[in-house]
Design a protein around this motif. Structure first.
Motif, short mmCIF file in Angstrom:
data_model
loop_
_atom_site.label_atom_id
_atom_site.label_comp_id
_atom_site.label_asym_id
_atom_site.label_seq_id
_atom_site.Cartn_x
_atom_site.Cartn_y
_atom_site.Cartn_z
N SER A 260 1.36 10.09 -5.32
CA SER A 260 2.15 9.18 -4.49
C SER A 260 2.74 9.88 -3.28
CB SER A 260 3.28 8.57 -5.33
OG SER A 260 4.10 9.58 -5.88
N SER B 55 0.68 3.53 -3.49
CA SER B 55 -0.23 4.66 -3.26
C SER B 55 -0.07 5.71 -4.35
CB SER B 55 0.06 5.27 -1.89
OG SER B 55 -0.71 6.44 -1.70
N SER C 208 0.82 -1.22 0.00
CA SER C 208 0.00 0.00 0.00
C SER C 208 0.85 1.27 0.00
CB SER C 208 -0.95 0.00 1.21
OG SER C 208 -0.19 -0.06 2.41
N GLN D 271 -6.01 5.49 -4.01
CA GLN D 271 -5.93 6.43 -2.90
C GLN D 271 -5.96 5.69 -1.56
OE1 GLN D 271 -8.85 9.53 -3.34
NE2 GLN D 271 -8.14 10.10 -5.40
N ASN D 272 -5.33 6.30 -0.57
CA ASN D 272 -5.25 5.71 0.77
C ASN D 272 -6.60 5.78 1.47
OD1 ASN D 272 -2.41 5.12 0.73
ND2 ASN D 272 -2.02 7.31 1.00
N LEU E 51 -5.85 0.19 -0.16
CA LEU E 51 -6.08 1.28 -1.11
C LEU E 51 -7.46 1.16 -1.72
CD1 LEU E 51 -2.61 1.10 -2.91
CD2 LEU E 51 -3.31 2.77 -1.20
#
Length: 912
Positions: free
Chosen positions: A567, A353, A349, A537-538, A544
């Motif tokens: 990122s 990202s 992740s 996206q986080n 994610l």
């Protein structure tokens, strides 16, 4: 030539290409069954060992085939080139491909429930595993098309309608159409091998641009857009975000190589370069992933483009996570941009990202989620894939289910290779160690990527492929032209006698509306290109999430930049350049031996500017403008002329005024001592006139200083020309008088003096001066000098000067002065040795030598001087020649008058 003869013409060639190969005999039998050709076979042949005995099948009046890469871990292959290579069964059940398989099964069942599509005809399917190996995909494709005979013993002629017999088992029905080719290379192989048989191949994943060529691949169709659109979209994203230094990772097949080729063609000439291109192989992915991760870590590129399958991308990300590479921005191809396997993996992740990717357009299939959740081994006892999935997800054995079935229950699985038996035994032992399932296990109500149908992409492509095949079959079996006189072209077919070439013709005409209301048709082999743009996206939970940030329609990219999470975790676009963009005022200069993206920034030269960042070259300012100090904008050039305020102007003014003052002082001395022999000698009247002309020469230089105007330009040249002619005329007459005086002392020469009396001397001076006045008058009336900006001199200032409209006039003025000066010099030189204690001819000789030397040097200096220094040169020449005349002629006289008065006597002057 008949179709049968044409088909047979390439069989001998094929057999020579594959001598002693079982697959050639299988293909031979396929040709016989597809074309109806009678083939005499006296040899017993067996099929090349099947890659996997598992399959999913459903009988029907018309059966279509499906090939999916259900297992993604191929085993190593030993190739000693002595015997045929043996392939171990693949491992690692791929849940994404499993969902694609069930999408095909669901579409077939949905079509069978549809009363308007293929009424009265039951559609069936046979789905097998291709295991990401090209020979396996080819083998199972030929098996499906040929009816899946494991062996044949043909000792008599065999027509198309004949039944194969195999140990008492009846053969299965040949497949008229295949849905498969999960890679471009597989699509190329299947299309070329099955092309002579006109068997249509509809791919849901083969996106190579080469497959759009209808001449090479006339039987190929696909429900995924060509990679041309994907690669161009990614190239435009790189250009849009000014990523000029990119690394690329691609799978070593047609998909990867052709995609990167299109990408490079799109960015060519637009300042985007690839720092490196790394290739990975499915068979050696672990080693290649480690090598690629180290390459990415060592590179200076911050944006990495990846064209490969999601399982390969996962291995690369895991290796990057091990070495803690978290500062790269990844561009994803559609093959992995939406993979739940990667999105849900917490280990990658941090590395993945902010991924920005192109994805197959998402769609929904009503009822498909319910279909997946209702899957259960109890209700599908023959489904070995579902059984294995159940064991993997729930960790239990779903009970006694039938062992492996290949294609259909009448065809039992067989394995003749010892290693196959060993693999099967090992698998059986593993399954025996599992506890029996309780029966309460269910997919209903479970959150699992397998049952997530919110964004179907490849699965929807499979769904479309099935519907395309169904509509083509519907058109073929409905026989709209039964009574047409052209029935020999479009004939009616029955479900039991479907000819692949007729089905191929109908596929080219497919233009239908899907159950979701979407228009669907083929443009050659392709469908209209549509993609989604997605961003990883986080989330607070850790995994994610996939966020839709735009779309691609054909070659048009629509992007919502504000929705992107990069990122870095911020909204700031990452920078990936080999060299920072050159600021305004500089230009790019490529480094020798390096890509064009690596460059140095060179300041623009004077008079050139660059007013934008990253300018490849500097632009020259217009002639009336000049660059500012920063070389970023052209500003009007300042008017420049020799003024009284600058140092040079002050110096020349001081010299001129000083010369005029000294001349005035000499004039005063001569007036005071006008009765002395020194003043009266050589015509005192001419001496006073000479001093007056010298004063005018000094003062006329002041006219050249200051801003040029129309009248100033005219007056300065006239004053200069007339003042100097007056001065030189006085000297010329004085020299002539000296010569005449000494000549008149000879017998018979007394008459000469009457021509050189005081009146004649004044008349001569006036005559010589009037000639110059006439020259100046004509010149200034016809073509006078005018103020003009001199743009020829490159600098921040433009010189305002008096331009000579007529060079002839100025030349005549100077030429006349030069003529008088040379004449005076010649006469003075002749009179220099005449007997006299104070012979003025000597002084005149030296003064005229200085005068002539100054004005000879003036010409090249005047021509070569830039800007306002042209005026300064002319003033300097005027002052230098004036000072030369003043000092050479009057300094000795003033010295005697003021400091040696005893010599200021007639006796001394007349002494020899």
């Amino acid at each position: 030539m008949s179709r049968t003869a044409a088909s047979m013409s390439w069989l001998p060639w094929l057999l020579t290409q594959w001598p002693s190969s079982a697959i050639s005999l299988l293909l031979l039998s396929v040709v016989g069954r597809q074309t109806g050709v009678e083939v005499v076979q006296a040899v017993v042949c067996s099929r090349w060992g099947a890659p996997n005995n598992k399959s999913l099948w459903q009988d029907g009046d018309v059966v279509i085939g499906g090939i999916f890469n259900l297992y993604y871990i191929p085993s190593p292959v030993e190739k000693d080139f002595i015997k045929l290579p043996h392939y171990e069964p693949c491992t690692g059940l791929d849940l994404e491909s499993l969902k694609y398989m069930y999408a095909m099964a669901f579409a077939v069942e949905e079509i069978n429930r549809n009363s308007t599509l293929l009424p009265g005809v039951k559609l069936g399917y046979r789905i097998v595993d291709g295991c990401s190996r090209y020979p396996w995909a080819l083998q199972v494709a030929l098996s499906l098309v040929g009816g899946d005979e494991r062996s044949c013993s043909l000792t008599a002629s065999m027509p198309h309608s004949a039944s194969y017999e195999q140990s008492g088992e009846t053969s299965s029905q040949p497949i008229p159409l295949l849905i498969g080719a999960s890679s471009s290379t597989t699509g190329i192989i299947l299309s070329r091998i099955l092309g002579p048989l006109s068997v249509p191949v509809i791919s849901y994943m083969a996106s190579c641009p080469c497959l759009s060529d209808r001449l090479k691949f006339p039987n190929f169709f696909r429900t995924i857009p060509s990679d041309i659109y994907q690669a161009r979209a990614m190239a435009r994203l790189a250009i849009r975000f000014h990523w000029t230094w990119i690394g690329a990772v691609l799978v070593n097949n047609d998909y990867g190589h052709l995609a990167i080729q299109v990408f490079q063609e799109e960015v060519q000439g637009k300042g985007v370069c690839l720092e490196f291109i790394e290739t990975v192989h499915r068979e050696t992915i672990m080693r290649d992933a480690r090598r690629t991760a180290l390459k990415i870590q060592a590179s200076t590129a911050r944006v990495i483009l990846i064209f490969c399958w999601y399982t390969d991308a996962k291995k690369i990300f895991l290796e990057l996570a091990k070495i803690n590479v978290t500062d790269r921005q990844f561009l994803a191809s559609e093959a992995w941009s939406t993979s739940d396997d990667l999105l849900q993996d917490l280990a990658i992740s941090k590395v993945a990202s902010g991924v920005l990717g192109v994805a197959i357009k998402s769609s929904t299939i009503p009822g498909f989620e319910s279909y997946l959740r209702n899957l259960h081994p109890v209700r599908r006892p023959d489904d070995e894939f579902l059984r294995e999935f159940w064991e993997k997800e729930f960790g239990c054995s779903p009970g006694d289910t039938p062992s492996f079935s290949y294609f259909s229950s009448p065809l039992k699985a067989k394995s003749d290779h010892p290693s196959d038996v060993s693999s099967l035994a090992k698998e059986s032992l593993q399954k025996a160690s599992l506890l029996p399932c309780s029966g309460t296990e269910s997919l209903d109500g479970v959150q699992h990527p397998f049952t997530d149908t919110s964004q179907l992409r490849v699965a929807y492509n499979v769904y479309l492929a099935v519907y395309a095949a169904a509509h083509a079959l519907h058109s073929l079996l409905s026989c709209p032209n039964r009574d047409s006189p052209l029935r020999n072209i479009s004939t009616c077919s029955s479900p039991n006698h479907i000819k692949p070439i007729e089905l191929l013709q109908q596929l080219n005409k497919v233009n239908v509306t899907t159950p979701q209301g979407e228009m669907f048709y083929f443009q050659g082999a392709d469908i209209p290109a549509q993609y989604d743009l997605v961003n990883w996206q986080n989330t607070p939970e850790g995994p994610l999430k996939l966020v839709l940030i735009g779309r691609v329609d054909g070659f048009d990219v629509h992007l919502n930049e504000s929705a992107i999470q990069w990122s870095t975790g911020s909204s700031q676009v990452p920078v990936s350049v080999c060299s920072e963009s050159c600021p305004p005022g500089t230009r790019m200069a490529t480094r020798k031996g390096e890509p064009v993206c690596c460059f140095d920034c060179i300041p623009c030269a004077e008079g050139e500017i660059s007013n934008k960042t990253g300018s490849p070259h500097c632009e020259r300012c217009p002639s009336a403008f000049w660059s500012n100090a920063k070389r970023t904008v052209c500003i009007p050039r300042q008017l420049d002329f020799l003024s009284f305020n600058e140092t040079l102007g002050i110096t020349l003014t001081t010299a001129a005024v000083s010369g005029a003052t000294v001349t005035t002082a000499v004039f005063v001395v001569f007036v005071c001592y006008r009765q002395t022999p020194m003043v009266r000698a050589n015509n005192s009247e001419l001496s006073f006139l000479l001093l007056l002309s010298l004063k005018l020469c000094f003062l006329c230089s002041l006219v050249f200083i200051g801003r040029p105007s129309v009248w100033a330009c005219r007056f300065q040249q006239a004053a200069f020309g007339i003042s100097f002619v007056l001065c030189v005329s006085c000297l010329l007459v004085k020299t002539m008088v000296v010569l005449v005086v000494f000549r008149s002392a000879r017998p018979g020469a007394e008459a000469l003096m009457k021509w050189f009396g005081p009146g004649q001397q004044r008349g001569s001076v006036c005559l010589f001066t009037c000639i110059q006045v006439i020259i100046c008058a004509i010149w200034l009336s016809l073509s006078p000098p005018v103020p003009q900006q001199d743009l020829g001199f490159q600098g921040s200032k433009v010189t305002l000067k008096c331009a000579m409209a007529s060079v002839v006039g100025f030349s005549l003025v100077l030429g006349y002065i030069g003529f008088l000066a040379c004449t005076c010099l010649l006469l003075a030189f002749l009179a220099r040795k005449l007997p006299d204690n104070f012979n003025e001819a000597k002084l005149i000789t030296f003064s005229m030598l200085i005068f002539c030397a100054v004005w000879v040097a003036f010409v090249p200096a005047y021509v070569s001087s830039p800007g306002k220094y042209v005026v300064a040169v002319e003033i300097f020449a005027i002052l230098a020649s004036s000072y030369g005349l003043l000092l050479c002629i009057f300094a000795p006289k003033c010295f005697i008058i003021l400091l040696r008065p005893e010599k200021n006597t007639k006796k001394y002057l007349m002494a020899r």
